[in-house]
Design an enzyme around this catalytic site. Sequence first.
Site, PDB file in Angstrom:
ATOM      1  N   GLU A  59      26.111  13.478 -22.074  1.00 42.09           N
ATOM      2  CA  GLU A  59      26.100  12.030 -21.857  1.00 42.09           C
ATOM      3  C   GLU A  59      24.810  11.389 -22.349  1.00 42.09           C
ATOM      4  O   GLU A  59      24.828  10.267 -22.880  1.00 42.09           O
ATOM      5  CB  GLU A  59      26.320  11.718 -20.379  1.00 42.09           C
ATOM      6  CG  GLU A  59      27.748  11.907 -19.904  1.00 42.09           C
ATOM      7  CD  GLU A  59      28.145  13.364 -19.758  1.00 42.09           C
ATOM      8  OE1 GLU A  59      29.344  13.662 -19.806  1.00 42.09           O
ATOM      9  OE2 GLU A  59      27.225  14.209 -19.600  1.00 42.09           O
ATOM     10  N   HIS A 129      31.789  13.553  -7.375  1.00 45.03           N
ATOM     11  CA  HIS A 129      32.779  12.823  -8.156  1.00 45.03           C
ATOM     12  C   HIS A 129      33.297  11.576  -7.432  1.00 45.03           C
ATOM     13  O   HIS A 129      34.369  11.067  -7.754  1.00 45.03           O
ATOM     14  CB  HIS A 129      33.974  13.718  -8.498  1.00 45.03           C
ATOM     15  CG  HIS A 129      33.651  14.815  -9.454  1.00 45.03           C
ATOM     16  ND1 HIS A 129      32.889  15.905  -9.090  1.00 45.03           N
ATOM     17  CD2 HIS A 129      33.958  15.001 -10.761  1.00 45.03           C
ATOM     18  CE1 HIS A 129      32.755  16.717 -10.128  1.00 45.03           C
ATOM     19  NE2 HIS A 129      33.397  16.189 -11.149  1.00 45.03           N
TER      20      HIS A 129
END
Length: 333
Positions: A59, A129
Amino acid sequence: MMRQIRYLQAIQEALYQEMQRDPRVFILGEDIRVSMRGTTRGFVEAFGPERVLDMPISEAAFTGFATGAAMAGFRPIVEYQIPSLVYVAFDQLANQAAKMPYMLGGQVRLPITYLVMGAGAKNNAAGQHSDNPYPFLLHAGFKVVLPSTPYDMKGLLISAIRHDDPVFVLCPAALYALRGPVPEEPYTVPLGVGEVKRDGSDVTVIATGHLVQTALQVAEKLAEEGIQLLVWDPRTLLPLDREGLFRVVRRTGRVVILDDSNRTCGFAAEVAALLAEECFDALRAPVQRITRPDVPVPFSPPLEQAVLPGAAQLLQAVRRVLEWKREPSVVVP
């Protein structure tokens, strides 16, 4: 009668129409070409592999790549598959994209859209998450939008893509299947403009993201008892529609903030502080905040439900503020 489409379809349509309209727009991220969530299904065939870029699992690297592409005149859309992946790229975001136009004296613009899929907690995704990272992004100075309906999603996403500054668009997982009326043609919803989702005279509920739908459901239930909730959706967290916020708060004098981020230094804390500074004279009761506690979201389904804000807490908070009898110095009818 306007057609009804799902929240996810509104995302796909906004992306497709903007890539069709402007050849400088391209999208990148992990598994973009296979489109795990369906938002970019068919995009490779429509726009070619040079505008639909699969990135390696880094990322930080592809977030930095997008900054360079924006400086070169493109309008990249960066898709993160889960919100917590934003943390991995935070140096590139907070130290580069958020500061570069200022540090270069306005010589560059960075028209980057960051599309954060799966925002919030759903289906026991556990601590890593289930985050809603927008308080971090607000602190770094990013413009942040959090659409609560398919209509708002399409219009705000198109506005974000056309904007000349970096904009985060968060997509709550709990809203993916939500249906609503959405025009087929492109349109924009302006950044920085909130909306009254339901008018009322007793208590103002300021709700964000998927919790707007929760607030509307609670409002329907309380209406049977003669209690009228005003549900206000900021839609854009930064820039915040301050005038719209003050107007709906002065309408009732009682406020509950329903927000799916942590309590300490969260969005609800900022709104509560702002109301104490600007609307104290109109308040009939202390501002109530319903947020997550400052803990990771547990995997256990019962524990997950215990830490997430929801309808039961909102009902309690509304009844609590209605019990207060303080008379404000100013209330706008």
